[in-house]
Enzyme design. Structure first.
Site, PDB file in Angstrom:
ATOM      1  N   GLU A   1      19.315  12.962 -53.837  1.00  0.00           N
ATOM      2  CA  GLU A   1      18.729  12.285 -52.690  1.00  0.00           C
ATOM      3  C   GLU A   1      18.256  10.890 -53.060  1.00  0.00           C
ATOM      4  OE1 GLU A   1      17.155  16.143 -50.206  1.00  0.00           O
ATOM      5  OE2 GLU A   1      15.691  14.789 -51.096  1.00  0.00           O
ATOM      6  N   ASN A   2      17.995  10.122 -52.022  1.00  0.00           N
ATOM      7  CA  ASN A   2      17.542   8.751 -52.191  1.00  0.00           C
ATOM      8  C   ASN A   2      16.477   8.469 -51.144  1.00  0.00           C
ATOM      9  OD1 ASN A   2      18.020   5.615 -51.426  1.00  0.00           O
ATOM     10  ND2 ASN A   2      18.405   6.017 -53.565  1.00  0.00           N
ATOM     11  N   ALA A   3      15.623   7.536 -51.436  1.00  0.00           N
ATOM     12  CA  ALA A   3      14.593   7.177 -50.469  1.00  0.00           C
ATOM     13  C   ALA A   3      15.200   6.737 -49.132  1.00  0.00           C
ATOM     14  CB  ALA A   3      13.702   6.073 -51.035  1.00  0.00           C
TER      15      ALA A   3
ATOM     16  N   CYS B   1      30.417   5.314 -53.712  1.00  0.00           N
ATOM     17  CA  CYS B   1      31.409   4.392 -54.351  1.00  0.00           C
ATOM     18  C   CYS B   1      31.483   4.732 -55.853  1.00  0.00           C
ATOM     19  CB  CYS B   1      30.966   2.937 -54.247  1.00  0.00           C
ATOM     20  SG  CYS B   1      30.783   2.247 -52.615  1.00  0.00           S
TER      21      CYS B   1
ATOM     22  N   GLU C   1      30.097   3.280 -58.370  1.00  0.00           N
ATOM     23  CA  GLU C   1      28.767   3.213 -58.993  1.00  0.00           C
ATOM     24  C   GLU C   1      27.947   4.461 -58.672  1.00  0.00           C
ATOM     25  OE1 GLU C   1      30.324   1.050 -56.989  1.00  0.00           O
ATOM     26  OE2 GLU C   1      29.426  -0.943 -57.187  1.00  0.00           O
TER      27      GLU C   1
ATOM     28  N   CYS D   1      27.781  -2.629 -53.631  1.00  0.00           N
ATOM     29  CA  CYS D   1      27.420  -2.730 -52.219  1.00  0.00           C
ATOM     30  C   CYS D   1      25.935  -2.398 -52.044  1.00  0.00           C
ATOM     31  CB  CYS D   1      28.293  -1.792 -51.377  1.00  0.00           C
ATOM     32  SG  CYS D   1      27.864  -0.038 -51.484  1.00  0.00           S
TER      33      CYS D   1
ATOM     34  N   CYS E   1      24.916   1.240 -52.880  1.00  0.00           N
ATOM     35  CA  CYS E   1      24.871   1.526 -54.320  1.00  0.00           C
ATOM     36  C   CYS E   1      23.636   0.890 -54.959  1.00  0.00           C
ATOM     37  CB  CYS E   1      26.141   1.040 -55.009  1.00  0.00           C
ATOM     38  SG  CYS E   1      27.556   2.104 -54.672  1.00  0.00           S
TER      39      CYS E   1
HETATM   40 ZN    ZN Z   1      28.884   0.943 -53.285  1.00  0.00          ZN
END
Ligand code: ZN
Length: 131
Positions: free
Chosen positions: A44-46, A53, A55, A87, A90
């Site tokens: 997960e991410n904030a 992608c 990365e 991007c 990422c």
């Molecule tokens: Zn990306």
């Protein structure tokens, strides 16, 4: 490999899950045509909508193997005549784990420039916002 063995690998993979927001620590085990089993886990991410992608695939593979800290990332594509930068999504995903990471942005001829993530993603949205 039996169904149970494959399930057990998914269980093991779930132990590396990073799920501080939903607290749903999921794991997956994918048996490939050649017999290799690739495991993955929740990352997960904030910023909850992020998805994948090169990365981010690298980040997910690292987190799935228990690695959550990174020093440096190189990003390259032979189709990019200009310096290739990650991007926005990422950048956000990288910031979850290593806001100070160095990013080497490489162009097709092999030349590169180096940035700190904070340069590429000022005012980043971080997990501290949830505290
Ligand atoms: Zn990306």
């Amino acid at each position: 490999m039996t169904d149970r063995e494959l399930i057990n690998m998914a269980v093991e993979a779930s132990k590396n899950a990073y799920a501080p927001y939903s607290h749903m620590r999921a794991g997956a085990a994918l048996e490939c045509a050649d017999g290799t089993v690739v495991t993955g886990c929740t990352v997960e991410n904030a910023a909850l909508g992020a998805t994948v992608c090169a990365e981010r695939a690298a980040v997910i593979a690292a987190v799935s193997s228990g690695r959550r800290r990174f020093r440096r990332l190189a990003v390259y594509s032979r189709e990019s005549a200009d310096y290739l930068t990650p991007c926005g999504t990422c950048r956000q995903v990288l910031s979850e784990f290593s806001p100070e990471i160095e990013i080497l942005c490489v162009r097709a001829d092999g030349r590169y420039v180096s940035y700190r993530l904070r340069e590429l993603l000022p005012l980043m949205f971080s997990k501290e916002k949830f505290e």
